[in-house]
Structures are given as C-alpha cells and as structure tokens.
Design a protein around this motif. Structure first.
Motif, mmCIF file in Angstrom:
data_model
loop_
_atom_site.group_PDB
_atom_site.id
_atom_site.type_symbol
_atom_site.label_atom_id
_atom_site.label_comp_id
_atom_site.label_asym_id
_atom_site.label_seq_id
_atom_site.Cartn_x
_atom_site.Cartn_y
_atom_site.Cartn_z
ATOM 1 N N TRP A 180 0.839 -1.199 0.000
ATOM 2 C CA TRP A 180 0.000 0.000 0.000
ATOM 3 C C TRP A 180 0.878 1.254 0.000
ATOM 4 O O TRP A 180 1.850 1.354 0.772
ATOM 5 C CB TRP A 180 -0.868 -0.023 1.259
ATOM 6 N N CYS A 181 0.521 2.193 -0.847
ATOM 7 C CA CYS A 181 1.247 3.467 -0.901
ATOM 8 C C CYS A 181 0.899 4.293 0.333
ATOM 9 O O CYS A 181 -0.258 4.668 0.522
ATOM 10 C CB CYS A 181 0.856 4.235 -2.167
ATOM 11 N N ALA A 182 1.898 4.557 1.155
ATOM 12 C CA ALA A 182 1.701 5.345 2.373
ATOM 13 C C ALA A 182 1.982 6.823 2.145
ATOM 14 O O ALA A 182 1.536 7.662 2.928
ATOM 15 C CB ALA A 182 2.608 4.820 3.484
ATOM 16 N N CYS A 183 2.707 7.147 1.075
ATOM 17 C CA CYS A 183 3.110 8.546 0.859
ATOM 18 C C CYS A 183 2.069 9.340 0.078
ATOM 19 O O CYS A 183 2.044 10.563 0.143
ATOM 20 C CB CYS A 183 4.464 8.605 0.143
ATOM 21 N N GLY A 184 1.246 8.661 -0.699
ATOM 22 C CA GLY A 184 0.221 9.334 -1.497
ATOM 23 C C GLY A 184 0.683 9.785 -2.864
ATOM 24 O O GLY A 184 -0.095 10.336 -3.632
ATOM 25 N N LEU A 185 1.933 9.552 -3.210
ATOM 26 C CA LEU A 185 2.468 10.043 -4.480
ATOM 27 C C LEU A 185 2.347 9.051 -5.630
ATOM 28 O O LEU A 185 2.542 9.425 -6.790
ATOM 29 C CB LEU A 185 3.956 10.416 -4.309
ATOM 30 N N SER A 186 2.052 7.807 -5.336
ATOM 31 C CA SER A 186 1.992 6.788 -6.386
ATOM 32 C C SER A 186 0.955 7.130 -7.440
ATOM 33 O O SER A 186 -0.121 7.636 -7.136
ATOM 34 C CB SER A 186 1.659 5.425 -5.768
ATOM 35 N N LYS A 187 1.276 6.819 -8.671
ATOM 36 C CA LYS A 187 0.322 6.983 -9.776
ATOM 37 C C LYS A 187 -0.508 5.709 -9.951
ATOM 38 O O LYS A 187 -1.348 5.640 -10.841
ATOM 39 C CB LYS A 187 1.068 7.285 -11.081
ATOM 40 N N SER A 188 -0.231 4.705 -9.135
ATOM 41 C CA SER A 188 -0.959 3.429 -9.199
ATOM 42 C C SER A 188 -1.694 3.177 -7.895
ATOM 43 O O SER A 188 -1.620 2.091 -7.325
ATOM 44 C CB SER A 188 0.023 2.279 -9.456
ATOM 45 N N CYS A 200 -7.002 8.417 1.565
ATOM 46 C CA CYS A 200 -6.672 9.729 2.142
ATOM 47 C C CYS A 200 -5.354 9.682 2.906
ATOM 48 O O CYS A 200 -4.790 10.716 3.223
ATOM 49 C CB CYS A 200 -7.800 10.198 3.051
ATOM 50 N N LYS A 201 -4.895 8.477 3.214
ATOM 51 C CA LYS A 201 -3.618 8.219 3.903
ATOM 52 C C LYS A 201 -3.633 8.654 5.368
ATOM 53 O O LYS A 201 -2.586 8.741 5.994
ATOM 54 C CB LYS A 201 -2.425 8.877 3.170
ATOM 55 N N ALA A 202 -4.827 8.916 5.907
ATOM 56 C CA ALA A 202 -4.926 9.372 7.296
ATOM 57 C C ALA A 202 -5.628 8.356 8.201
ATOM 58 O O ALA A 202 -5.876 8.644 9.369
ATOM 59 C CB ALA A 202 -5.664 10.703 7.352
ATOM 60 N N SER A 203 -5.938 7.191 7.683
ATOM 61 C CA SER A 203 -6.631 6.184 8.492
ATOM 62 C C SER A 203 -5.812 5.814 9.717
ATOM 63 O O SER A 203 -4.583 5.753 9.672
ATOM 64 C CB SER A 203 -6.871 4.930 7.641
ATOM 65 N N ALA A 204 -6.508 5.516 10.819
ATOM 66 C CA ALA A 204 -5.832 5.012 12.016
ATOM 67 C C ALA A 204 -5.700 3.498 11.939
ATOM 68 O O ALA A 204 -5.141 2.883 12.839
ATOM 69 C CB ALA A 204 -6.611 5.416 13.259
ATOM 70 N N ASN A 205 -6.240 2.916 10.885
ATOM 71 C CA ASN A 205 -6.183 1.460 10.699
ATOM 72 C C ASN A 205 -5.513 1.135 9.366
ATOM 73 O O ASN A 205 -5.978 0.305 8.603
ATOM 74 C CB ASN A 205 -7.602 0.877 10.752
ATOM 75 N N LYS A 206 -4.424 1.840 9.064
ATOM 76 C CA LYS A 206 -3.713 1.652 7.796
ATOM 77 C C LYS A 206 -3.299 0.188 7.627
ATOM 78 O O LYS A 206 -2.947 -0.451 8.605
ATOM 79 C CB LYS A 206 -2.443 2.523 7.769
#
Ligand code: FES
Ligand code: FES
Length: 80
Positions: A24-32, A63-69
């Motif tokens: 899972w992309c944690a940074c939010g920058l992935s195009k995929s 949104c990358k802000a979940s507390a359950n990432k």
C-alpha cells in the motif's frame, strides 16, 4: 517529505487474493493508487505490506490518514 499526500477523498475497493502480499502506498504520491509505484523514494516514507487472509473485497485508504492503515476506517469523512 514526511507527511503523506491525500491521494483520494475516498477509499479504493480491491478484490484481494488469500495469501497474496500487497504494498500500500503510504506517501500518497503513487500513480498506481492505492499501491506503491516507487514514487516514495524522494521521501522518507515507505510502503506498508498487507497480506490478504482471504479472497475478499477490501477498502484501502486513499486519504492516507486512516488510524487502521492500510485499510479505510472512515477518517476520510472528517474535514481536513
Ligand atoms: Fe507511496 Fe511507495 S509510492 S509508498
Ligand atoms: Fe482514508 Fe477512508 S480513505 S480513512
């Protein structure tokens, strides 16, 4: 950069396969989205591994802000 970018205002529904690993992309920058494509290399953020325990549909956080990432917990509905 150490703060993730909000990639989406909603989660990503994905049909996962039991035993398969997902990054899972944690940074939010992935195009995929919602998965890592290596774009985090310019940051100090790294992807998060998710291993599916069953064949099912899961909702990865966009949104990358979940507390359950890396899964959505509804945090995306809160105002930013
Ligand atoms: Fe976002 Fe890899 S591209 S964590
Ligand atoms: Fe991030 Fe729902 S998309 S908490």
């Amino acid at each position: 950069m150490s703060t993730p970018v909000r990639a989406s205002d909603t989660p990503f529904a994905v049909d996962v396969q039991a035993g398969k690993d997902y990054y899972w992309c944690a940074c939010g920058l992935s195009k995929s989205q919602p998965f890592c494509d290596g774009s985090h290399k310019a940051t100090d953020i790294t992807p998060m591994k998710y291993t599916a325990t069953a064949d099912s549909k899961v909702y990865f956080c966009g949104c990358k802000a979940s507390a359950n990432k890396p899964l959505c917990d509804g945090t995306h509905k809160k105002p930013v």
